[in-house]
Design a protein around this motif. Structure first.
Motif, mmCIF file in Angstrom:
data_model
loop_
_atom_site.group_PDB
_atom_site.id
_atom_site.type_symbol
_atom_site.label_atom_id
_atom_site.label_comp_id
_atom_site.label_asym_id
_atom_site.label_seq_id
_atom_site.Cartn_x
_atom_site.Cartn_y
_atom_site.Cartn_z
ATOM 1 N N ALA A 1 58.095 15.611 59.806
ATOM 2 C CA ALA A 1 59.031 16.676 60.174
ATOM 3 C C ALA A 1 58.473 18.045 59.789
ATOM 4 O O ALA A 1 58.585 19.015 60.551
ATOM 5 C CB ALA A 1 60.380 16.450 59.505
ATOM 6 N N PHE A 2 57.844 18.133 58.623
ATOM 7 C CA PHE A 2 57.246 19.392 58.181
ATOM 8 C C PHE A 2 56.118 19.813 59.114
ATOM 9 O O PHE A 2 56.030 20.983 59.514
ATOM 10 C CB PHE A 2 56.724 19.242 56.747
ATOM 11 C CG PHE A 2 56.070 20.476 56.210
ATOM 12 C CD1 PHE A 2 56.830 21.556 55.790
ATOM 13 C CD2 PHE A 2 54.695 20.568 56.136
ATOM 14 C CE1 PHE A 2 56.234 22.699 55.297
ATOM 15 C CE2 PHE A 2 54.079 21.709 55.647
ATOM 16 C CZ PHE A 2 54.859 22.773 55.229
ATOM 17 N N ALA B 1 55.739 19.009 62.208
ATOM 18 C CA ALA B 1 56.321 19.416 63.492
ATOM 19 C C ALA B 1 56.843 20.847 63.424
ATOM 20 O O ALA B 1 56.790 21.577 64.415
ATOM 21 C CB ALA B 1 57.443 18.456 63.884
ATOM 22 N N GLN B 2 57.318 21.281 62.264
ATOM 23 C CA GLN B 2 57.863 22.632 62.114
ATOM 24 C C GLN B 2 56.778 23.693 61.986
ATOM 25 O O GLN B 2 56.885 24.762 62.576
ATOM 26 C CB GLN B 2 58.778 22.701 60.880
ATOM 27 C CG GLN B 2 60.081 21.981 61.039
ATOM 28 C CD GLN B 2 60.988 22.682 62.025
ATOM 29 O OE1 GLN B 2 61.041 23.899 62.090
ATOM 30 N NE2 GLN B 2 61.710 21.894 62.812
ATOM 31 N N VAL B 3 55.738 23.426 61.185
ATOM 32 C CA VAL B 3 54.756 24.470 60.875
ATOM 33 C C VAL B 3 53.439 24.315 61.614
ATOM 34 O O VAL B 3 52.649 25.246 61.660
ATOM 35 C CB VAL B 3 54.471 24.547 59.357
ATOM 36 C CG1 VAL B 3 55.735 24.881 58.597
ATOM 37 C CG2 VAL B 3 53.833 23.282 58.843
ATOM 38 N N SER C 1 49.868 22.611 57.968
ATOM 39 C CA SER C 1 50.178 21.466 57.117
ATOM 40 C C SER C 1 48.936 20.976 56.387
ATOM 41 O O SER C 1 48.985 20.659 55.198
ATOM 42 C CB SER C 1 50.773 20.340 57.965
ATOM 43 O OG SER C 1 51.066 19.227 57.173
#
Length: 79
Positions: free
Chosen positions: A14-15, A17-19, A24
């Protein structure tokens, strides 16, 4: 345990996918360096020359990426 690893992977996905994948990866490298340095300080271990050089390169690269990502993207010239 397998459950905690599954939860960790869900949060990591999820992280990412966000940044984005590159951010990452850079943050993961920075996390590892921070863990090594803090562990050496807490346990009073002397860091060898190669460890210090590698940590400095990783920290410098993270800083350079941070500066580069804050700059506005240059407009492409039409030929």
């Amino acid at each position: 345990s397998g459950l905690f690893f599954y939860i960790y992977n869900e949060f990591a996905f999820a992280f990412t996918a966000q940044v984005g994948a590159v951010t990452s990866s850079v943050l993961n490298t920075a996390k590892r360096v921070i863990i090594i340095v803090v562990s050496a300080i807490i346990f009073g271990e002397a860091m060898e020359r190669n460890t210090v050089i590698g940590s400095a390169i990783a920290i410098g690269g993270t800083f350079a990426y941070s500066l580069a990502s804050k700059k506005a993207p240059a407009k492409a010239k039409k030929a």
